[in-house]
Design a protein around this motif. Structure first.
Motif, short mmCIF file in Angstrom:
data_model
loop_
_atom_site.label_atom_id
_atom_site.label_comp_id
_atom_site.label_asym_id
_atom_site.label_seq_id
_atom_site.Cartn_x
_atom_site.Cartn_y
_atom_site.Cartn_z
N SER A 136 0.83 -1.20 0.00
CA SER A 136 0.00 0.00 0.00
C SER A 136 0.87 1.26 0.00
CB SER A 136 -0.91 0.02 1.23
OG SER A 136 -0.15 0.19 2.41
N LYS A 137 0.28 2.37 -0.43
CA LYS A 137 1.00 3.64 -0.43
C LYS A 137 1.41 4.04 0.98
CE LYS A 137 -1.08 5.64 -4.60
NZ LYS A 137 -1.85 6.78 -5.16
N GLU A 138 0.53 3.74 1.93
CA GLU A 138 0.83 4.08 3.33
C GLU A 138 2.03 3.30 3.84
OE1 GLU A 138 -2.11 3.25 2.15
OE2 GLU A 138 -3.18 5.16 2.26
N GLU A 139 2.07 2.01 3.53
CA GLU A 139 3.19 1.17 3.98
C GLU A 139 4.47 1.57 3.26
OE1 GLU A 139 5.53 -1.75 5.84
OE2 GLU A 139 3.66 -0.70 6.37
N LYS A 140 4.36 1.87 1.99
CA LYS A 140 5.53 2.31 1.21
C LYS A 140 6.11 3.58 1.81
CE LYS A 140 6.83 3.71 -3.52
NZ LYS A 140 7.23 5.11 -3.26
N ASN A 141 5.23 4.53 2.13
CA ASN A 141 5.68 5.78 2.72
C ASN A 141 6.32 5.56 4.08
OD1 ASN A 141 4.82 8.40 4.57
ND2 ASN A 141 5.44 8.95 2.49
N ARG A 142 5.74 4.64 4.88
CA ARG A 142 6.30 4.36 6.20
C ARG A 142 7.71 3.79 6.08
NH1 ARG A 142 7.56 0.52 9.46
NH2 ARG A 142 6.96 -1.11 7.98
N ARG A 143 7.88 2.82 5.20
CA ARG A 143 9.19 2.20 5.02
C ARG A 143 10.23 3.23 4.53
NH1 ARG A 143 8.13 -3.68 2.05
NH2 ARG A 143 6.48 -4.42 3.46
N GLU A 144 9.82 4.03 3.56
CA GLU A 144 10.75 4.99 3.00
C GLU A 144 11.08 6.10 4.00
OE1 GLU A 144 9.06 6.26 -0.69
OE2 GLU A 144 9.77 4.47 -1.77
N SER A 145 10.11 6.50 4.81
CA SER A 145 10.35 7.52 5.83
C SER A 145 11.36 7.03 6.86
CB SER A 145 9.04 7.91 6.53
OG SER A 145 8.15 8.53 5.63
N GLU A 146 11.22 5.78 7.28
CA GLU A 146 12.17 5.19 8.23
C GLU A 146 13.55 5.08 7.61
OE1 GLU A 146 10.67 1.51 9.68
OE2 GLU A 146 9.08 2.43 10.89
N ALA A 147 13.60 4.70 6.34
CA ALA A 147 14.89 4.58 5.66
C ALA A 147 15.57 5.94 5.55
CB ALA A 147 14.69 3.98 4.27
N LEU A 148 14.78 6.96 5.21
CA LEU A 148 15.33 8.31 5.10
C LEU A 148 15.87 8.79 6.44
CD1 LEU A 148 15.63 10.86 3.24
CD2 LEU A 148 13.51 11.64 4.32
N GLU A 149 15.13 8.55 7.50
CA GLU A 149 15.58 8.95 8.83
C GLU A 149 16.91 8.29 9.18
OE1 GLU A 149 13.98 8.93 13.49
OE2 GLU A 149 12.73 8.11 11.87
N HIS A 150 17.02 7.01 8.85
CA HIS A 150 18.28 6.29 9.11
C HIS A 150 19.42 6.91 8.31
CE1 HIS A 150 21.15 3.02 9.67
NE2 HIS A 150 21.31 3.02 8.34
N MET A 151 19.18 7.23 7.06
CA MET A 151 20.23 7.78 6.21
C MET A 151 20.67 9.17 6.68
SD MET A 151 18.94 6.51 2.44
CE MET A 151 20.49 6.87 1.59
N CYS A 152 19.72 9.96 7.14
CA CYS A 152 20.06 11.29 7.63
C CYS A 152 20.86 11.22 8.93
CB CYS A 152 18.79 12.12 7.83
SG CYS A 152 18.01 12.61 6.27
N LYS A 153 20.53 10.25 9.77
CA LYS A 153 21.31 10.05 10.99
C LYS A 153 22.72 9.59 10.63
CE LYS A 153 17.52 8.99 14.20
NZ LYS A 153 16.87 7.94 15.02
N LEU A 154 22.81 8.73 9.62
CA LEU A 154 24.11 8.24 9.17
C LEU A 154 24.98 9.39 8.67
CD1 LEU A 154 25.58 5.49 8.76
CD2 LEU A 154 24.73 5.53 6.41
N LEU A 155 24.34 10.37 8.05
CA LEU A 155 25.07 11.53 7.54
C LEU A 155 25.50 12.48 8.65
CD1 LEU A 155 26.08 12.98 5.00
CD2 LEU A 155 23.79 13.96 4.74
N GLY A 156 24.94 12.32 9.83
CA GLY A 156 25.35 13.14 10.96
C GLY A 156 24.26 14.07 11.47
N GLY A 157 23.14 14.12 10.76
CA GLY A 157 22.01 14.91 11.23
C GLY A 157 22.19 16.41 11.17
N GLY A 158 23.17 16.89 10.43
CA GLY A 158 23.42 18.33 10.34
C GLY A 158 22.54 19.02 9.30
N GLU A 159 23.01 20.19 8.84
CA GLU A 159 22.22 20.99 7.92
C GLU A 159 21.96 20.26 6.60
OE1 GLU A 159 23.87 24.82 7.29
OE2 GLU A 159 23.72 25.44 9.38
#
Length: 242
Positions: free
Chosen positions: A150-173
């Motif tokens: 579903s679109k909702e599940e797709k968005n949930r998975r991608e949102s979690e993945a994005l959050e992980h990647m941004c933390k990996l980058l250091g969470g800066g600007e």
């Protein structure tokens, strides 16, 4: 002499026309109304974002602390998956050597670079958005409607993945900027997001056309999926109208 029939692709919101001979594999031609961009006013400087050595005086280079460099390397290493993960739609249709996710985003970035100026639309922002809009697929893969998710599940998975990647980058600007661009695109909440979504569809049908010509595939369904955004028709060069 026989008339050569051509396929014309027109995306009205982008002021771009794509003219491709149907029976030859000639280059795609972009025509647009904007004037050429002005030349850069200053030469490029070397930016060593991940350098562990100290910058040399006067070379214009910039170094980051080791921790920041490590975060950037980890982030970029994860993004390598975008270069090696093929787009799922082409695999399902047995396309040989299908493009990767990164291939798709790169050409979208080029579309933003060469597109006409549109009042109220920031082209630089469009370029950035184009190269990050599918970035979460480095973790979740290319989820298509045929996957049964579903679109909702797709968005949930991608949102979690994005959050992980941004933390990996250091969470800066820069991480914050990537997250904002991605969410803006997903929510279709700005003029830039609407334009980049059009780019997404234009790039799709250009790629479909190339596979049709190179591999003899029938990929009409992809053209149908862009109805209302991109128009596919037949054009006689000796005629004055479509």
């Amino acid at each position: 002499m026989k008339n050569v029939m051509n396929r014309v692709f027109f995306c009205k919101s982008l002021s771009l026309v794509f003219l491709v001979p149907s029976f030859t594999r000639s280059s795609l031609r972009f025509t647009y109304s904007s004037s050429a961009a002005a030349a850069a006013s200053s030469p490029n400087r070397a930016i060593h974002c991940m350098a562990s050595d100290s910058p040399q005086p006067g070379d214009g280079s910039v170094s980051l602390p080791p921790s920041s460099a490590s975060s950037a390397i980890d982030f970029l290493s994860l993004c390598t998956r975008l270069k090696t993960t093929p787009r799922a739609g082409w695999i399902k249709r047995d396309v040989k050597d299908p493009e990767s996710i990164a291939d798709h985003m790169y050409r979208m970035g080029l579309m933003a670079l060469i597109s006409s100026d549109i009042p109220g639309v920031n082209r630089d922002k469009c370029m950035k958005m184009a190269i990050v809009h599918d970035i979460a697929e480095a973790i979740v893969g290319d989820i298509t409607p045929s996957c049964g998710i579903s679109k909702e599940e797709k968005n949930r998975r991608e949102s979690e993945a994005l959050e992980h990647m941004c933390k990996l980058l250091g969470g800066g600007e820069r991480a914050k900027e990537i997250a904002e661009l991605w969410r803006e695109y997903e929510e279709n909440s700005s003029p830039e997001a609407k334009v980049v979504k059009d780019f997404d569809k234009v790039e799709l049908i250009l790629q479909a056309l190339e596979y049709e010509q190179a591999q003899g595939k029938d990929l009409e369904e992809f053209f149908q999926s862009t109805a209302g955004i991109v128009y596919r028709t037949v054009y006689n060069p000796n005629s004055q109208s479509l």
